[in-house]
Design a protein around this motif. Structure first.
Motif, PDB file in Angstrom:
ATOM      1  N   LEU A   1       0.977  -0.945 -11.562  1.00 53.72           N
ATOM      2  CA  LEU A   1       0.189  -1.004 -10.281  1.00 53.72           C
ATOM      3  C   LEU A   1       0.684   0.559  -9.599  1.00 53.72           C
ATOM      4  CD1 LEU A   1      -1.968  -1.591  -7.681  1.00 53.72           C
ATOM      5  CD2 LEU A   1      -0.928  -2.893  -7.130  1.00 53.72           C
ATOM      6  N   ILE A   2       2.291   0.660  -9.416  1.00 52.82           N
ATOM      7  CA  ILE A   2       2.730   1.535  -9.011  1.00 52.82           C
ATOM      8  C   ILE A   2       2.799   3.013  -9.551  1.00 52.82           C
ATOM      9  CG2 ILE A   2       5.509   2.645  -8.706  1.00 52.82           C
ATOM     10  CD1 ILE A   2       6.083  -0.702  -8.022  1.00 52.82           C
ATOM     11  N   GLU A   3       2.580   2.627 -10.924  1.00 54.22           N
ATOM     12  CA  GLU A   3       2.161   3.719 -11.348  1.00 54.22           C
ATOM     13  C   GLU A   3       0.816   4.452 -11.471  1.00 54.22           C
ATOM     14  OE1 GLU A   3       1.252   5.142 -16.014  1.00 54.22           O
ATOM     15  OE2 GLU A   3       2.238   3.377 -15.711  1.00 54.22           O
ATOM     16  N   GLN A   4       0.106   3.905 -11.209  1.00 51.62           N
ATOM     17  CA  GLN A   4      -1.280   4.463 -10.757  1.00 51.62           C
ATOM     18  C   GLN A   4      -1.056   4.935  -9.354  1.00 51.62           C
ATOM     19  OE1 GLN A   4      -3.204   4.693 -13.431  1.00 51.62           O
ATOM     20  NE2 GLN A   4      -4.665   4.107 -12.729  1.00 51.62           N
ATOM     21  N   SER A   5      -0.317   4.114  -8.180  1.00 51.15           N
ATOM     22  CA  SER A   5      -0.541   5.022  -7.135  1.00 51.15           C
ATOM     23  C   SER A   5       0.125   5.887  -6.364  1.00 51.15           C
ATOM     24  CB  SER A   5       0.350   3.792  -6.049  1.00 51.15           C
ATOM     25  OG  SER A   5       1.851   4.073  -6.549  1.00 51.15           O
ATOM     26  N   GLN A   6       0.931   6.296  -8.111  1.00 53.01           N
ATOM     27  CA  GLN A   6       1.262   8.079  -7.629  1.00 53.01           C
ATOM     28  C   GLN A   6       0.252   9.327  -8.354  1.00 53.01           C
ATOM     29  OE1 GLN A   6       5.191   7.968  -9.793  1.00 53.01           O
ATOM     30  NE2 GLN A   6       5.333   5.593  -9.748  1.00 53.01           N
ATOM     31  N   LEU A   7      -0.841   8.930  -8.646  1.00 51.09           N
ATOM     32  CA  LEU A   7      -1.759   9.677  -9.098  1.00 51.09           C
ATOM     33  C   LEU A   7      -2.427  10.638  -7.392  1.00 51.09           C
ATOM     34  CD1 LEU A   7      -4.321   7.427 -11.570  1.00 51.09           C
ATOM     35  CD2 LEU A   7      -2.586   9.348 -12.036  1.00 51.09           C
ATOM     36  N   PRO A   8      -2.691  11.581  -7.830  1.00 55.18           N
ATOM     37  CA  PRO A   8      -2.842  12.349  -6.372  1.00 55.18           C
ATOM     38  C   PRO A   8      -4.667  11.777  -5.900  1.00 55.18           C
ATOM     39  CG  PRO A   8      -3.726  13.321  -8.493  1.00 55.18           C
ATOM     40  CD  PRO A   8      -2.889  12.928  -8.990  1.00 55.18           C
ATOM     41  N   HIS A   9      -5.295  11.607  -6.645  1.00 55.30           N
ATOM     42  CA  HIS A   9      -6.531  10.754  -5.372  1.00 55.30           C
ATOM     43  C   HIS A   9      -6.554   9.211  -5.772  1.00 55.30           C
ATOM     44  CE1 HIS A   9      -6.692  10.709 -10.457  1.00 55.30           C
ATOM     45  NE2 HIS A   9      -7.381   9.765 -10.117  1.00 55.30           N
ATOM     46  N   VAL A  10      -5.229   8.670  -6.087  1.00 53.39           N
ATOM     47  CA  VAL A  10      -5.067   7.229  -5.431  1.00 53.39           C
ATOM     48  C   VAL A  10      -4.378   6.286  -4.247  1.00 53.39           C
ATOM     49  CG1 VAL A  10      -4.903   4.994  -6.510  1.00 53.39           C
ATOM     50  CG2 VAL A  10      -5.989   6.421  -7.613  1.00 53.39           C
ATOM     51  N   THR A  11      -4.536   5.717  -3.651  1.00 55.39           N
ATOM     52  CA  THR A  11      -3.395   5.556  -2.768  1.00 55.39           C
ATOM     53  C   THR A  11      -3.782   3.638  -2.536  1.00 55.39           C
ATOM     54  OG1 THR A  11      -4.511   7.529  -1.323  1.00 55.39           O
ATOM     55  CG2 THR A  11      -2.995   5.631  -0.111  1.00 55.39           C
ATOM     56  N   VAL A  12      -2.526   3.690  -2.455  1.00 53.59           N
ATOM     57  CA  VAL A  12      -1.942   2.351  -2.799  1.00 53.59           C
ATOM     58  C   VAL A  12      -1.512   1.709  -0.926  1.00 53.59           C
ATOM     59  CG1 VAL A  12      -1.913   0.039  -3.444  1.00 53.59           C
ATOM     60  CG2 VAL A  12      -2.490   1.871  -4.918  1.00 53.59           C
ATOM     61  N   GLN A  13      -1.796   0.583  -0.699  1.00 52.40           N
ATOM     62  CA  GLN A  13      -0.942   0.540   0.573  1.00 52.40           C
ATOM     63  C   GLN A  13      -0.947  -0.745   0.954  1.00 52.40           C
ATOM     64  OE1 GLN A  13      -3.164   3.045   3.470  1.00 52.40           O
ATOM     65  NE2 GLN A  13      -1.520   1.676   4.259  1.00 52.40           N
ATOM     66  N   VAL A  14       0.113  -2.006   0.726  1.00 50.09           N
ATOM     67  CA  VAL A  14       0.628  -3.145   0.821  1.00 50.09           C
ATOM     68  C   VAL A  14       0.222  -3.982   2.118  1.00 50.09           C
ATOM     69  CG1 VAL A  14       1.993  -5.171  -0.072  1.00 50.09           C
ATOM     70  CG2 VAL A  14       1.146  -3.585  -1.550  1.00 50.09           C
ATOM     71  N   LEU A  15      -0.656  -4.586   2.522  1.00 49.17           N
ATOM     72  CA  LEU A  15      -0.804  -5.688   3.530  1.00 49.17           C
ATOM     73  C   LEU A  15       0.226  -7.136   3.871  1.00 49.17           C
ATOM     74  CD1 LEU A  15      -1.624  -5.587   6.340  1.00 49.17           C
ATOM     75  CD2 LEU A  15      -3.947  -6.533   6.035  1.00 49.17           C
ATOM     76  N   PRO A  16       1.208  -6.613   4.604  1.00 41.74           N
ATOM     77  CA  PRO A  16       2.453  -8.133   4.012  1.00 41.74           C
ATOM     78  C   PRO A  16       2.255  -9.460   4.756  1.00 41.74           C
ATOM     79  CG  PRO A  16       3.335  -6.282   5.616  1.00 41.74           C
ATOM     80  CD  PRO A  16       2.279  -6.282   4.926  1.00 41.74           C
ATOM     81  N   PHE A  17       3.171 -10.489   5.056  1.00 38.04           N
ATOM     82  CA  PHE A  17       1.907 -11.624   5.247  1.00 38.04           C
ATOM     83  C   PHE A  17       2.882 -11.255   6.933  1.00 38.04           C
ATOM     84  CE2 PHE A  17       2.574 -13.970   1.298  1.00 38.04           C
ATOM     85  CZ  PHE A  17       2.034 -14.233   0.542  1.00 38.04           C
ATOM     86  N   ASP A  18       3.753 -10.744   7.011  1.00 35.33           N
ATOM     87  CA  ASP A  18       3.767 -10.941   8.212  1.00 35.33           C
ATOM     88  C   ASP A  18       3.517 -10.146   9.477  1.00 35.33           C
ATOM     89  OD1 ASP A  18       5.419  -8.644   7.934  1.00 35.33           O
ATOM     90  OD2 ASP A  18       6.890  -8.399   7.933  1.00 35.33           O
ATOM     91  N   MET A  19       2.518  -9.392   8.879  1.00 38.93           N
ATOM     92  CA  MET A  19       1.935  -8.894   9.882  1.00 38.93           C
ATOM     93  C   MET A  19       0.500 -10.284  10.535  1.00 38.93           C
ATOM     94  SD  MET A  19       2.384  -5.478  10.292  1.00 38.93           S
ATOM     95  CE  MET A  19       3.547  -4.324   9.589  1.00 38.93           C
ATOM     96  N   GLY A  20       0.801 -10.621   9.919  1.00 34.48           N
ATOM     97  CA  GLY A  20       0.005 -11.902  10.308  1.00 34.48           C
ATOM     98  C   GLY A  20      -1.898 -11.946  10.491  1.00 34.48           C
TER      99      GLY A  20
END
Length: 293
Positions: A193-212
Motif C-alpha cells: 500500500l505504501i509502495e503503490q501510494s508513491q505512484l504519481p496517479h495514486v493517492t492514499v489517505q487514512v482516516l484514523p479512529f480519533d477523527m470520530g
C-alpha cells in the motif's frame, strides 16, 4: 485498458441516447412498453444500460420514436452490436459485479472510500485470497481463485504505463488493523500500500479512529468518472446480493461533497505513509511471536 468498444460503456451510452429520444418524443416508458407489447421494466433496464440490447430492440424503438435520419439509426444499431461483445472479464465466467468491472475498465478516475478492507485495486494476491475466502466461506477453491485472478487483472489499470487509472483512496484505520490472512500477509499488504501510494496517479489517505464520526460512516462507496463528456459520473455502492448505481447529477454531487469532507478529515499523504509504516512496525514486532500470543 480503455477501449472504444467496451460493451458496458457502449450499452450505457446507447441507453442514454434512447432515453433522450423518448423524452424528445414526449413519451413515458410505460407508453413505449404498451406500444411494443413488452414490460415497462424492460424499457427501464434498456435505458439504464443494465441489460443487453439487441439491434431489433433498437430498430423497434427508433420506429416508435419516428427517427427518420438513417445515419442516427445506423449509429445506434452499431452501438447495439458493439454492446453485445464480450469484455475481458467474461473469459473468467460469471462475475457478480461484471457491470462495475466494465465501468471501471473504461473510467478515467476513481475515488473510493473503504471502511473495512484495503481497496481491491491495491490488494496483494495473498490478502485478496484470504479476504475472499473469509467473505465466502462456502465458495469452492476454484471460485476463490477466479475472483482473485479477476482482481489481479483489474489492477492492470493502476499499473498501466500508457493509460493509468487516476485512483484516490480514503481508507479507514480499521481496514489496516483488521488482520486478514495473518501477520505476514498484513505486513506485505501494508508495505504494498505504501509502495503503490508513491505512484504519481495514486493517492492514499487514512482516516484514523480519533477523527470520530464522519460523512462516510454509513459505508463504502466509489465514484467513477469517464474521459468522454457523454458519459456521466457514476456512484457505485456494493451490496451483498445486489449493487446500486447512482447516475443522477444530484446524487453524484452529494457523494462528491461527502468525499471532499472525507479527504479533508483524513491524514495527508505524508502523514498517511508514516501512519501505515508505524502499523507495519507493530505487525513486525508481533511477527516475532507465535500467532497465538
Amino acid at each position: 485498458m480503455p477501449t472504444n468498444v467496451n460493451p458496458t460503456v457502449r450499452r450505457r451510452r446507447l441507453g442514454q441516447e434512447l432515453r433522450r429520444l423518448r423524452e424528445i418524443k414526449g413519451m413515458t416508458a410505460e407508453e413505449v412498453a404498451e406500444r411494443l407489447l413488452v414490460s415497462q421494466s424492460k424499457i427501464s433496464r434498456l435505458e439504464n444500460g443494465r441489460r443487453s440490447i439487441s439491434q431489433r430492440d433498437v430498430r423497434d424503438l427508433c420506429g416508435v420514436y419516428e427517427v427518420e435520419d438513417h445515419r442516427v439509426v445506423d449509429s445506434l444499431m452499431q452501438m447495439a452490436k458493439d454492446s453485445r461483445q464480450q469484455g475481458w472479464w467474461h473469459a473468467f465466467g460469471d462475475i457478480p459485479y461484471s457491470v462495475y468491472i466494465g465501468l471501471e475498465t473504461d473510467a478515467e478516475s476513481l475515488r473510493v472510500y473503504e471502511p473495512q478492507v484495503v481497496p481491491g485495486l491495491l490488494q496483494t494476491r495473498g490478502y485478496a485470497e484470504a479476504l475472499i475466502t473469509g467473505a465466502l466461506p462456502e465458495a469452492p477453491p476454484s471460485d476463490i481463485e477466479k475472483r482473485v485472478n479477476v482482481r489481479a487483472r483489474r489492477q492492470d489499470r493502476v499499473n498501466s504505463l500508457e493509460h493509468p487509472l487516476r485512483l484516490w483512496a480514503v481508507i479507514d484505520e480499521s481496514a489496516l488493523r483488521r488482520r486478514v490472512g495473518g501477520k505476514q500477509i498484513m505486513i506485505e499488504q501494508l508495505e504494498h500500500l505504501i509502495e503503490q501510494s508513491q505512484l504519481p496517479h495514486v493517492t492514499v489517505q487514512v482516516l484514523p479512529f480519533d477523527m470520530g464520526a464522519h460523512p462516510g460512516i454509513s459505508g463504502q462507496y466509489a465514484i467513477l468518472e469517464f474521459p468522454d463528456a457523454a458519459d456521466s459520473s457514476v456512484v457505485y455502492i456494493e451490496g451483498v446480493t445486489s449493487d446500486l448505481y447512482l447516475e443522477k447529477a444530484n446524487d453524484v454531487q452529494r457523494y462528491s461533497v461527502m468525499y471532499e469532507h472525507l479527504r479533508a478529515q483524513a491524514l495527508n499523504v505524508d502523514q498517511t505513509r508514516q501512519f501505515i509504516g508505524d502499523i507495519v512496525k507493530e505487525y513486525t514486532r508481533l511477527d516475532r511471536r507465535p500467532d497465538g500470543e
